[in-house]
Design a protein around this motif. Structure first.
Motif, PDB file in Angstrom:
ATOM      1  N   PHE A 139       0.864  -1.176   0.000  1.00 22.28           N
ATOM      2  CA  PHE A 139       0.000   0.000   0.000  1.00 22.28           C
ATOM      3  C   PHE A 139       0.895   1.218   0.000  1.00 22.28           C
ATOM      4  O   PHE A 139       2.091   1.127   0.267  1.00 22.28           O
ATOM      5  N   SER A 140       0.327   2.352  -0.318  1.00 22.02           N
ATOM      6  CA  SER A 140       1.095   3.588  -0.360  1.00 22.02           C
ATOM      7  C   SER A 140       0.512   4.561   0.654  1.00 22.02           C
ATOM      8  O   SER A 140      -0.695   4.816   0.662  1.00 22.02           O
ATOM      9  N   SER A 141       1.381   5.081   1.509  1.00 18.59           N
ATOM     10  CA  SER A 141       0.931   6.003   2.541  1.00 18.59           C
ATOM     11  C   SER A 141       2.114   6.837   3.007  1.00 18.59           C
ATOM     12  O   SER A 141       3.263   6.405   2.904  1.00 18.59           O
ATOM     13  N   THR A 142       1.833   8.016   3.511  1.00 22.98           N
ATOM     14  CA  THR A 142       2.871   8.866   4.091  1.00 22.98           C
ATOM     15  C   THR A 142       2.412   9.323   5.471  1.00 22.98           C
ATOM     16  O   THR A 142       1.225   9.445   5.737  1.00 22.98           O
ATOM     17  N   GLY A 143       3.378   9.571   6.329  1.00 21.76           N
ATOM     18  CA  GLY A 143       3.080  10.021   7.682  1.00 21.76           C
ATOM     19  C   GLY A 143       2.928   8.866   8.652  1.00 21.76           C
ATOM     20  O   GLY A 143       3.201   7.714   8.337  1.00 21.76           O
ATOM     21  N   GLN A 144       2.474   9.183   9.846  1.00 19.64           N
ATOM     22  CA  GLN A 144       2.363   8.191  10.908  1.00 19.64           C
ATOM     23  C   GLN A 144       1.098   7.336  10.807  1.00 19.64           C
ATOM     24  O   GLN A 144       1.034   6.260  11.387  1.00 19.64           O
ATOM     25  N   PHE A 145       0.082   7.798  10.101  1.00 28.56           N
ATOM     26  CA  PHE A 145      -1.209   7.116  10.074  1.00 28.56           C
ATOM     27  C   PHE A 145      -1.497   6.612   8.667  1.00 28.56           C
ATOM     28  O   PHE A 145      -1.802   7.396   7.771  1.00 28.56           O
ATOM     29  N   PRO A 146      -1.438   5.283   8.458  1.00 22.76           N
ATOM     30  CA  PRO A 146      -1.659   4.738   7.115  1.00 22.76           C
ATOM     31  C   PRO A 146      -3.131   4.739   6.744  1.00 22.76           C
ATOM     32  O   PRO A 146      -4.011   4.673   7.605  1.00 22.76           O
ATOM     33  N   SER A 195       2.018 -16.018  -4.005  1.00 27.37           N
ATOM     34  CA  SER A 195       3.015 -16.602  -4.918  1.00 27.37           C
ATOM     35  C   SER A 195       2.380 -17.483  -5.989  1.00 27.37           C
ATOM     36  O   SER A 195       2.996 -17.736  -7.014  1.00 27.37           O
ATOM     37  N   ASP A 196       1.134 -17.892  -5.795  1.00 23.60           N
ATOM     38  CA  ASP A 196       0.473 -18.703  -6.827  1.00 23.60           C
ATOM     39  C   ASP A 196      -0.184 -17.837  -7.909  1.00 23.60           C
ATOM     40  O   ASP A 196      -0.853 -18.341  -8.794  1.00 23.60           O
ATOM     41  N   GLY A 197       0.007 -16.494  -7.817  1.00 22.67           N
ATOM     42  CA  GLY A 197      -0.530 -15.581  -8.818  1.00 22.67           C
ATOM     43  C   GLY A 197      -1.823 -14.898  -8.417  1.00 22.67           C
ATOM     44  O   GLY A 197      -2.248 -13.941  -9.057  1.00 22.67           O
ATOM     45  N   GLY A 198      -2.468 -15.356  -7.358  1.00 22.65           N
ATOM     46  CA  GLY A 198      -3.706 -14.735  -6.919  1.00 22.65           C
ATOM     47  C   GLY A 198      -3.465 -13.434  -6.168  1.00 22.65           C
ATOM     48  O   GLY A 198      -2.360 -13.163  -5.708  1.00 22.65           O
ATOM     49  N   PHE A 199      -4.508 -12.625  -6.082  1.00 28.43           N
ATOM     50  CA  PHE A 199      -4.411 -11.380  -5.328  1.00 28.43           C
ATOM     51  C   PHE A 199      -5.789 -11.004  -4.794  1.00 28.43           C
ATOM     52  O   PHE A 199      -6.811 -11.468  -5.288  1.00 28.43           O
ATOM     53  N   VAL A 200      -5.797 -10.179  -3.752  1.00 25.76           N
ATOM     54  CA  VAL A 200      -7.021  -9.658  -3.161  1.00 25.76           C
ATOM     55  C   VAL A 200      -6.786  -8.187  -2.862  1.00 25.76           C
ATOM     56  O   VAL A 200      -5.722  -7.813  -2.364  1.00 25.76           O
ATOM     57  N   ASP A 201      -7.767  -7.346  -3.170  1.00 27.38           N
ATOM     58  CA  ASP A 201      -7.683  -5.924  -2.860  1.00 27.38           C
ATOM     59  C   ASP A 201      -8.387  -5.643  -1.541  1.00 27.38           C
ATOM     60  O   ASP A 201      -9.298  -6.362  -1.135  1.00 27.38           O
ATOM     61  N   GLY A 202      -7.968  -4.564  -0.896  1.00 21.84           N
ATOM     62  CA  GLY A 202      -8.565  -4.188   0.371  1.00 21.84           C
ATOM     63  C   GLY A 202      -8.276  -2.737   0.681  1.00 21.84           C
ATOM     64  O   GLY A 202      -7.809  -1.977  -0.175  1.00 21.84           O
ATOM     65  N   THR A 203      -8.536  -2.349   1.934  1.00 24.69           N
ATOM     66  CA  THR A 203      -8.335  -0.976   2.390  1.00 24.69           C
ATOM     67  C   THR A 203      -7.665  -0.981   3.758  1.00 24.69           C
ATOM     68  O   THR A 203      -8.065  -1.745   4.643  1.00 24.69           O
ATOM     69  N   VAL A 204      -6.652  -0.135   3.905  1.00 22.99           N
ATOM     70  CA  VAL A 204      -6.043   0.047   5.221  1.00 22.99           C
ATOM     71  C   VAL A 204      -7.078   0.783   6.058  1.00 22.99           C
ATOM     72  O   VAL A 204      -7.484   1.893   5.718  1.00 22.99           O
ATOM     73  N   SER A 205      -7.530   0.138   7.141  1.00 23.34           N
ATOM     74  CA  SER A 205      -8.654   0.704   7.892  1.00 23.34           C
ATOM     75  C   SER A 205      -8.258   1.305   9.228  1.00 23.34           C
ATOM     76  O   SER A 205      -9.110   1.709   9.997  1.00 23.34           O
ATOM     77  N   GLY A 206      -6.993   1.389   9.503  1.00 25.07           N
ATOM     78  CA  GLY A 206      -6.563   2.019  10.749  1.00 25.07           C
ATOM     79  C   GLY A 206      -5.149   1.640  11.091  1.00 25.07           C
ATOM     80  O   GLY A 206      -4.551   0.763  10.473  1.00 25.07           O
ATOM     81  N   GLY A 207      -4.618   2.313  12.100  1.00 26.02           N
ATOM     82  CA  GLY A 207      -3.280   2.012  12.575  1.00 26.02           C
ATOM     83  C   GLY A 207      -2.439   3.255  12.729  1.00 26.02           C
ATOM     84  O   GLY A 207      -2.887   4.379  12.461  1.00 26.02           O
ATOM     85  N   ALA A 208      -1.214   3.052  13.166  1.00 22.86           N
ATOM     86  CA  ALA A 208      -0.287   4.166  13.384  1.00 22.86           C
ATOM     87  C   ALA A 208       1.110   3.618  13.627  1.00 22.86           C
ATOM     88  O   ALA A 208       1.280   2.455  13.974  1.00 22.86           O
ATOM     89  N   ILE A 209       2.086   4.499  13.452  1.00 26.51           N
ATOM     90  CA  ILE A 209       3.437   4.232  13.918  1.00 26.51           C
ATOM     91  C   ILE A 209       3.641   5.169  15.092  1.00 26.51           C
ATOM     92  O   ILE A 209       3.542   6.384  14.965  1.00 26.51           O
TER      93      ILE A 209
END
Length: 175
Positions: A63-70, A79-93
């Motif tokens: 994901f792409s984010s700047t600052g302390q709060f993603p 690794s088998d080629g599959g992927f899933v999309d989502g949203t960063v829904s909270g957190g901090a450094i």
């Protein structure tokens, strides 16, 4: 002056000046790398976390984010080629502690919570990731790019003023 003398002087000058010419070339300024002095880290663009191989399928979260709060969109690639999309829904450094949660779009209760500690090099090397889908389980992860150091206890270069006329004592001479 003979040609032989001129050649000797040129040889001596080249021998003396060559090492000095290296001192004149200025190095480009670079951002200070993270270190043990860093007291606060932050996201600085693309963040990549990879799961420690624990089975037949490996994964990488980006994901792409700047600052302390993603925040924002995230993707997990397997690794088998599959992927899933989502949203960063909270957190901090907070200082050197990192925590963030990603809610995946494939299932209503599929979210992963990432916890970790940032090392002196700006990388998380043994993060703990808890999946909260289908009974949940834990996995270890590491970051692939260093985080940015935004606060440090290191003294700034040039912060100490030197009086050129001050006397030099024995403690001032490097050993």
């Amino acid at each position: 002056m003979s040609r032989r003398s001129v050649r000797a002087w040129i040889s001596i000058a080249a021998t003396v000046l060559a090492p000095l010419s290296m001192l004149v070339v200025a190095q480009p300024a670079q951002a200070a790398p993270p270190s043990s002095y860093c007291t606060q880290y932050a996201f600085n663009g693309e963040f990549r976390a990879r799961g420690y191989p624990s089975g037949p399928i490996d994964w990488e979260v980006t994901f792409s984010s700047t600052g302390q709060f993603p925040s924002g969109p995230a993707r997990v690639r397997f690794s088998d080629g599959g992927f899933v999309d989502g949203t960063v829904s909270g957190g901090a450094i907070s200082g050197r502690q990192i925590e963030f949660t990603i809610k995946w779009k494939d299932k209503p209760n599929n979210y992963w919570r990432f916890l970790g500690f940032v090392g002196d090099d700006g990388l998380v090397t043994r993060g703990d990731q808890r999946r909260q889908a289908e009974g949940g389980y834990e996995a270890l992860w590491y970051s692939e790019r260093p985080l940015q150091c935004t606060a440090s206890t290191a003294p700034e270069l040039g912060s100490k003023r030197v009086d050129p006329n001050a006397p030099i004592g024995p403690g001032d001479v490097p050993r």
